[in-house]
Design a protein around this motif. Structure first.
Motif, short mmCIF file in Angstrom:
data_model
loop_
_atom_site.label_atom_id
_atom_site.label_comp_id
_atom_site.label_asym_id
_atom_site.label_seq_id
_atom_site.Cartn_x
_atom_site.Cartn_y
_atom_site.Cartn_z
N PRO A 80 0.78 -1.21 0.01
CA PRO A 80 -0.09 -0.07 -0.25
C PRO A 80 0.79 1.18 -0.18
O PRO A 80 2.15 1.08 0.36
CB PRO A 80 -0.83 -0.26 1.13
CG PRO A 80 -0.03 -1.06 2.08
CD PRO A 80 0.81 -2.01 1.29
N ILE A 81 0.28 2.25 -0.35
CA ILE A 81 0.93 3.59 -0.52
C ILE A 81 1.43 3.88 1.03
O ILE A 81 0.61 3.59 2.13
CB ILE A 81 -0.05 4.75 -1.19
CG1 ILE A 81 0.71 6.03 -1.28
CG2 ILE A 81 -1.19 4.97 0.21
CD1 ILE A 81 0.00 7.04 -1.68
N ASN A 82 2.83 4.53 1.09
CA ASN A 82 3.25 4.86 2.46
C ASN A 82 3.97 3.74 2.98
O ASN A 82 4.38 3.73 4.31
CB ASN A 82 2.37 5.71 3.11
CG ASN A 82 2.17 6.96 2.64
OD1 ASN A 82 2.87 7.50 2.21
ND2 ASN A 82 0.89 7.48 3.31
N MET A 83 3.71 2.49 2.29
CA MET A 83 4.48 1.23 2.79
C MET A 83 5.62 0.63 1.98
O MET A 83 5.95 -0.45 2.32
CB MET A 83 3.42 0.33 3.11
CG MET A 83 2.49 0.62 4.18
SD MET A 83 2.95 0.90 5.64
CE MET A 83 3.49 -0.99 6.10
N ARG A 84 5.70 1.52 0.86
CA ARG A 84 6.97 1.09 0.13
C ARG A 84 8.34 1.19 0.33
O ARG A 84 8.99 2.02 -0.25
CB ARG A 84 6.26 1.50 -1.36
CG ARG A 84 4.90 1.19 -1.71
CD ARG A 84 4.45 1.95 -2.83
NE ARG A 84 2.85 1.51 -3.10
CZ ARG A 84 2.05 2.03 -3.96
NH1 ARG A 84 2.64 3.01 -4.54
NH2 ARG A 84 0.90 1.52 -3.85
N SER B 33 5.81 -15.15 1.92
CA SER B 33 6.25 -14.36 3.01
C SER B 33 5.02 -13.87 3.76
O SER B 33 3.82 -13.50 3.01
CB SER B 33 7.10 -13.03 2.62
OG SER B 33 8.49 -13.43 2.22
N GLN B 34 4.82 -13.62 4.97
CA GLN B 34 3.73 -13.25 5.72
C GLN B 34 3.56 -11.62 5.54
O GLN B 34 4.68 -11.08 5.20
CB GLN B 34 4.05 -13.80 7.22
CG GLN B 34 4.04 -14.99 7.61
CD GLN B 34 2.48 -15.71 7.27
OE1 GLN B 34 1.45 -15.15 7.52
NE2 GLN B 34 2.62 -17.03 6.56
N THR B 35 2.36 -11.44 5.60
CA THR B 35 2.07 -9.83 5.66
C THR B 35 3.03 -9.35 6.79
O THR B 35 2.75 -9.68 7.94
CB THR B 35 0.64 -9.55 5.85
OG1 THR B 35 -0.02 -10.08 4.51
CG2 THR B 35 0.27 -8.12 5.51
N VAL B 36 3.70 -8.37 6.56
CA VAL B 36 4.61 -7.37 7.41
C VAL B 36 3.59 -6.32 7.96
O VAL B 36 3.01 -5.56 7.23
CB VAL B 36 5.87 -6.89 6.90
CG1 VAL B 36 6.42 -6.12 7.57
CG2 VAL B 36 6.72 -8.07 6.27
N CYS B 37 3.67 -6.17 9.44
CA CYS B 37 3.43 -5.10 9.92
C CYS B 37 4.36 -4.09 10.17
O CYS B 37 5.19 -4.43 11.05
CB CYS B 37 2.53 -5.43 11.11
SG CYS B 37 1.66 -4.04 11.99
N ALA B 38 4.20 -3.00 9.67
CA ALA B 38 5.52 -1.95 9.65
C ALA B 38 4.90 -0.62 9.91
O ALA B 38 3.54 -0.07 9.62
CB ALA B 38 6.27 -1.78 8.78
N GLN B 39 5.67 0.45 10.33
CA GLN B 39 5.09 1.99 10.49
C GLN B 39 4.98 2.54 9.09
O GLN B 39 6.00 2.30 8.38
CB GLN B 39 6.15 2.79 11.34
CG GLN B 39 5.68 4.14 11.42
CD GLN B 39 6.52 5.00 12.35
OE1 GLN B 39 6.89 4.55 13.31
NE2 GLN B 39 6.88 6.26 12.02
N ALA B 40 3.83 3.15 8.88
CA ALA B 40 3.92 3.57 7.53
C ALA B 40 4.76 4.96 7.45
O ALA B 40 4.73 5.61 8.54
CB ALA B 40 2.59 4.26 7.31
N GLN B 41 5.19 5.07 6.39
CA GLN B 41 6.19 6.26 6.07
C GLN B 41 5.89 7.59 5.38
O GLN B 41 5.19 7.19 4.41
CB GLN B 41 7.46 5.78 5.51
CG GLN B 41 8.23 4.79 6.19
CD GLN B 41 8.78 5.49 7.67
OE1 GLN B 41 9.22 6.34 7.56
NE2 GLN B 41 8.71 4.41 8.79
N ALA C 280 2.32 -5.81 2.93
CA ALA C 280 2.48 -5.11 4.29
C ALA C 280 1.21 -4.47 4.46
O ALA C 280 0.40 -4.11 3.74
CB ALA C 280 3.53 -4.07 4.02
N LYS C 281 1.19 -4.19 6.00
CA LYS C 281 -0.04 -3.42 6.53
C LYS C 281 0.46 -2.40 7.46
O LYS C 281 1.46 -2.64 8.12
CB LYS C 281 -1.07 -4.43 7.21
CG LYS C 281 -0.74 -5.15 8.32
CD LYS C 281 -1.63 -5.91 9.07
CE LYS C 281 -1.12 -6.71 10.08
NZ LYS C 281 -2.27 -7.64 10.73
#
Length: 389
Positions: free
Chosen positions: A66-70, A82-90, A152-153
């Motif tokens: 998704p946008i801001n997760m690239r 790969s499992q969906t990564v949970c990370a801080q959006a940038q 990613a989410k």
């Protein structure tokens, strides 16, 4: 991708690829985000493909960030399964300098709280945009989403607007930052300017006064009263390290920069620091306010709009509202664009929409007559007696 880069250019970079597939920034109804492809072995231009086309060719759902997760590092780390990564959006704005400068103060200091609040607002916005980007997929048919794996989410962030700082704390915090002389403070100011134009600053936008040709008496009077001031971070608001004389308006304490060609760049107050009633206005390159005790000010403004004249539009409308307020209270805050569409005196609207020549002076009496006039015609404004400096 942040831009519509040529697929042919990418083919030159990835010379060992069989095909190049590029995600576009726009979406197509019932098909999801647009995707273009280029087959290296076929000398034809790029063509539009569907997500199901990609999934069929590679034998698995295609990964989507998704946008801001690239994050390039996370994207290169991804592998099928790969499992969906949970990370801080940038966000495209780097909030690091805000947190770094905030660490120079105690946590309960108003400057630290101001800087951390802006950082939280920015990272929260990135989270919201990433979440909404994923939610868009819910609007598409099931067969589209089965051809996509979400790589990613976003990490959920609390909404900082639920406990916003009072405006006076923000203005105190930014005043502290603006007085600093380090480059970290300049970076924070640049971030705030890019985010909302510096809405939380103790002053609003800036005014450019062209190179002096010696014909403006009002400008010469105002410039003659400017005093020297040492350079600090607040001059970053006036331009990115522009060279020139660093000055200050003694009446407002706001920064002024005089460039080598004598162009003047000045910060504009949100409200006038005086209790002396309005005496007259002068329309000369900018809008000037004269008070009864003889002080001269650039017209106050808010960060989202300044006062102009001579046409039917936002600037003259804001000026009409400003004059209406200043006639009653000289120290009232300047109006923002929120006043657009609200009522003000038709006579003031007619006056500010008139294309007055530069150097025109309009007295308080003439402004009050315009405000009290019942007619809405422009003829009333044109018949007002004015004089030039």
């Amino acid at each position: 991708m942040g831009a519509w880069q040529s697929l042919n250019e990418l083919a030159d970079v990835a010379s060992d690829a069989d095909a190049i597939v590029v995600l576009r920034p726009d979406w197509r109804v019932f098909e999801g985000p647009n995707v273009d492809a280029l087959d290296i072995a076929i000398p034809h231009g790029p063509y539009h493909v569907l997500w199901e086309d990609i999934a069929r060719v590679i034998g698995m759902p295609a990964p989507y960030w998704p946008i801001n997760m690239r994050d390039p590092q996370e994207m290169l780390r991804w592998r099928p399964g790969s499992q969906t990564v949970c990370a801080q959006a940038q966000h495209e704005l780097n909030v690091g300098p805000l947190f770094q400068l905030a660490a120079a103060y105690s946590d309960d200091h108003r400057t630290s709280r101001t800087l951390r609040e802006l950082a939280h607002v920015i990272v929260h916005r990135a989270c919201v945009e990433a979440s909404r980007n994923l939610e868009h997929w819910d609007d598409y048919k099931r067969h589209v989403t089965r051809d996509v794996v979400f790589a990613a989410k976003p990490l959920r962030m609390p909404d900082p607007h639920e406990d916003s700082l009072p405006q006076d704390i923000r203005e105190f915090g930014w005043t502290e930052v603006l007085q600093r002389t380090d480059t970290l403070a300049e970076q924070c100011i640049s971030i705030a300017r890019q985010w909302d134009g510096g809405e939380g600053f103790p002053f609003s936008g800036i005014v450019h006064l062209g190179a002096d040709n010696g014909t403006s008496i009002i400008r010469a009077e105002w410039v003659s009263k400017l005093i020297y001031a040492p350079r600090n971070a607040r001059y970053r608001v006036l331009g990115s390290r522009l060279e020139g004389r660093t000055l200050q308006d003694p009446s407002t304490g706001l920064p002024v920069l005089e460039l080598p060609d004598k162009t003047i760049i000045a910060a504009v107050a949100k409200r006038l620091p005086t209790v002396s009633p309005l005496h007259s206005i002068v329309l000369d390159g900018s809008v000037w306010i004269r008070t009864e005790d003889g002080q001269l000010f650039l017209a106050p403004a808010q960060w989202d709009g300044g006062a102009t004249w001579g046409y039917s539009g936002t600037g003259p409308t804001i000026l009409a509202h400003l004059l209406d307020r200043l006639l009653d209270d000289i120290s009232t805050p300047a109006p923002s664009t929120e006043v657009l569409g609200s009522h003000t005196a038709p006579g003031l609207n007619a006056l500010t929409e008139t294309d007055w020549s530069h150097g025109t002076v309009i007295t308080r009496q003439q402004l009050e007559e315009a405000r009290n006039a019942r007619t809405t015609s422009r003829r009333r404004a044109h018949s007002t007696t004015v004089r030039s400096e």
